[in-house]
Design a protein around this motif. Structure first.
Motif, PDB file in Angstrom:
ATOM      1  N   GLY A  13     -11.924 107.820 178.222  1.00 54.80           N
ATOM      2  CA  GLY A  13     -10.589 108.046 177.682  1.00 54.80           C
ATOM      3  C   GLY A  13      -9.998 109.362 178.127  1.00 54.80           C
ATOM      4  O   GLY A  13     -10.699 110.375 178.183  1.00 54.80           O
ATOM      5  N   THR A  23     -10.846 107.221 171.443  1.00 58.13           N
ATOM      6  CA  THR A  23     -11.242 105.824 171.223  1.00 58.13           C
ATOM      7  C   THR A  23     -10.865 104.937 172.411  1.00 58.13           C
ATOM      8  O   THR A  23     -10.055 104.009 172.275  1.00 58.13           O
ATOM      9  CB  THR A  23     -10.578 105.288 169.938  1.00 58.13           C
ATOM     10  OG1 THR A  23      -9.153 105.433 170.067  1.00 58.13           O
ATOM     11  CG2 THR A  23     -11.050 106.033 168.708  1.00 58.13           C
ATOM     12  N   PRO A  24     -11.437 105.213 173.588  1.00 60.13           N
ATOM     13  CA  PRO A  24     -11.105 104.362 174.744  1.00 60.13           C
ATOM     14  C   PRO A  24     -11.581 102.932 174.514  1.00 60.13           C
ATOM     15  O   PRO A  24     -12.720 102.712 174.110  1.00 60.13           O
ATOM     16  CB  PRO A  24     -11.845 105.031 175.901  1.00 60.13           C
ATOM     17  CG  PRO A  24     -12.946 105.807 175.265  1.00 60.13           C
ATOM     18  CD  PRO A  24     -12.435 106.228 173.914  1.00 60.13           C
ATOM     19  N   ASP A  25     -10.687 101.966 174.759  1.00 58.28           N
ATOM     20  CA  ASP A  25     -11.037 100.563 174.526  1.00 58.28           C
ATOM     21  C   ASP A  25     -11.303  99.792 175.815  1.00 58.28           C
ATOM     22  O   ASP A  25     -11.434  98.579 175.810  1.00 58.28           O
ATOM     23  CB  ASP A  25      -9.954  99.861 173.702  1.00 58.28           C
ATOM     24  CG  ASP A  25      -8.606  99.833 174.394  1.00 58.28           C
ATOM     25  OD1 ASP A  25      -8.515 100.245 175.571  1.00 58.28           O
ATOM     26  OD2 ASP A  25      -7.635  99.393 173.771  1.00 58.28           O
ATOM     27  N   SER A  26     -11.367 100.504 176.940  1.00 51.66           N
ATOM     28  CA  SER A  26     -11.682  99.872 178.218  1.00 51.66           C
ATOM     29  C   SER A  26     -12.335 100.924 179.103  1.00 51.66           C
ATOM     30  O   SER A  26     -12.454 102.080 178.719  1.00 51.66           O
ATOM     31  CB  SER A  26     -10.415  99.307 178.869  1.00 51.66           C
ATOM     32  OG  SER A  26      -9.465 100.327 179.060  1.00 51.66           O
ATOM     33  N   ASN A  72     -20.943 103.408 175.891  1.00 52.76           N
ATOM     34  CA  ASN A  72     -20.793 102.126 176.593  1.00 52.76           C
ATOM     35  C   ASN A  72     -20.102 102.277 177.949  1.00 52.76           C
ATOM     36  O   ASN A  72     -19.880 101.302 178.653  1.00 52.76           O
ATOM     37  CB  ASN A  72     -20.034 101.122 175.733  1.00 52.76           C
ATOM     38  CG  ASN A  72     -18.600 101.534 175.443  1.00 52.76           C
ATOM     39  OD1 ASN A  72     -18.134 102.591 175.891  1.00 52.76           O
ATOM     40  ND2 ASN A  72     -17.898 100.714 174.671  1.00 52.76           N
ATOM     41  N   ASN A  76     -16.962 103.436 178.460  1.00 53.84           N
ATOM     42  CA  ASN A  76     -15.504 103.533 178.347  1.00 53.84           C
ATOM     43  C   ASN A  76     -15.094 104.997 178.413  1.00 53.84           C
ATOM     44  O   ASN A  76     -15.693 105.856 177.760  1.00 53.84           O
ATOM     45  CB  ASN A  76     -15.014 102.901 177.047  1.00 53.84           C
ATOM     46  CG  ASN A  76     -15.096 101.394 177.080  1.00 53.84           C
ATOM     47  OD1 ASN A  76     -15.439 100.805 178.091  1.00 53.84           O
ATOM     48  ND2 ASN A  76     -14.786 100.765 175.964  1.00 53.84           N
ATOM     49  N   THR A  82      -7.544 110.468 174.507  1.00 53.97           N
ATOM     50  CA  THR A  82      -7.903 109.593 173.395  1.00 53.97           C
ATOM     51  C   THR A  82      -9.404 109.691 173.137  1.00 53.97           C
ATOM     52  O   THR A  82     -10.186 109.831 174.078  1.00 53.97           O
ATOM     53  CB  THR A  82      -7.514 108.121 173.644  1.00 53.97           C
ATOM     54  OG1 THR A  82      -7.886 107.343 172.517  1.00 53.97           O
ATOM     55  CG2 THR A  82      -8.127 107.553 174.900  1.00 53.97           C
ATOM     56  N   HIS A 107      -9.014 104.350 179.948  1.00 57.53           N
ATOM     57  CA  HIS A 107      -7.952 104.257 178.936  1.00 57.53           C
ATOM     58  C   HIS A 107      -7.237 105.602 178.924  1.00 57.53           C
ATOM     59  O   HIS A 107      -7.825 106.622 178.616  1.00 57.53           O
ATOM     60  CB  HIS A 107      -8.571 103.961 177.577  1.00 57.53           C
ATOM     61  CG  HIS A 107      -7.578 103.829 176.465  1.00 57.53           C
ATOM     62  ND1 HIS A 107      -7.899 103.235 175.266  1.00 57.53           N
ATOM     63  CD2 HIS A 107      -6.277 104.205 176.339  1.00 57.53           C
ATOM     64  CE1 HIS A 107      -6.857 103.255 174.459  1.00 57.53           C
ATOM     65  NE2 HIS A 107      -5.869 103.845 175.100  1.00 57.53           N
ATOM     66  N   LYS A 122     -17.592 107.340 176.235  1.00 60.09           N
ATOM     67  CA  LYS A 122     -18.389 106.738 175.177  1.00 60.09           C
ATOM     68  C   LYS A 122     -19.726 106.260 175.762  1.00 60.09           C
ATOM     69  O   LYS A 122     -19.838 106.057 176.980  1.00 60.09           O
ATOM     70  CB  LYS A 122     -17.635 105.552 174.553  1.00 60.09           C
ATOM     71  CG  LYS A 122     -16.288 105.906 173.932  1.00 60.09           C
ATOM     72  CD  LYS A 122     -16.452 106.796 172.741  1.00 60.09           C
ATOM     73  CE  LYS A 122     -16.402 105.969 171.482  1.00 60.09           C
ATOM     74  NZ  LYS A 122     -16.439 106.758 170.264  1.00 60.09           N
TER      75      LYS A 122
END
Length: 168
Positions: A23, A28-31, A19, A21, A26, A34, A17
């Motif tokens: 993945g 939608t990596p949230d860290s 930012n 992050n 996935t 991920h 992403k």
């Protein structure tokens, strides 16, 4: 949007992403890292072939970080099973077995020789120990009682000693 993404048959295999992050499996990596395992495989596997191997290092390098922030956490569906915080506190949801598969006891320890449990105090002297044979040692080198037993639940019962005893 994505800074970079790799798809196989329409499924995200690797995504970065804007930012930072990242993945794996996935979109939608949230860290920062991920990994999502959709099957019965581990979500992550770390392996070294070094002759002097190290495991996994977790380092919170900020000196201004407050104690109590999680460094490591194992959870499933919101239930925490093991955690280590930046202050050094650890939590393990039992039962725990050391040298033995645990039963319904909070802590099961098995060892065939030496001390099973030992507490050290001032000057690194052993203050309390339980040996593999069941022998217990309690030691104190102050004016305090080395053993003080208080039973707050039943006023007329304190210490019960069975078998052959020798009290000096």
């Amino acid at each position: 949007g994505f800074a970079f993404a790799t798809l196989v048959n329409g499924n995200y295999k690797f995504a970065v992403k804007p930012n930072g992050n990242t993945g794996f499996n996935t979109s939608t990596p949230d860290s920062q890292i991920h990994s999502l395992s959709a099957g019965s495989n581990y979500a992550a596997h770390f392996q070294t072939s070094s002759t002097t191997p190290y495991g996994v290092r977790i380092n919170a390098s900020s000196s201004s970080a407050s104690a109590g922030y999680p460094l490591f956490k194992v959870e499933q569906n919101g239930t925490v099973y093991h955690s280590v915080s930046s202050g050094g506190n650890s939590f393990i949801k039992g039962p725990v077995g050391i040298g033995i598969t645990p039963t319904n006891t909070a802590l099961d320890v098995q060892q065939t020789s030496g001390n099973i449990f030992r507490c050290k105090g001032d000057s690194s002297n052993t203050r309390f120990s339980v040996g593999a044979s069941g022998a217990c040692t309690i030691e104190a080198n102050t004016g305090n009682y080395p053993l003080h037993i208080t039973n707050a639940d039943s006023g007329d019962k304190g210490l019960k000693v069975e078998g052959i005893t020798h009290l000096a």
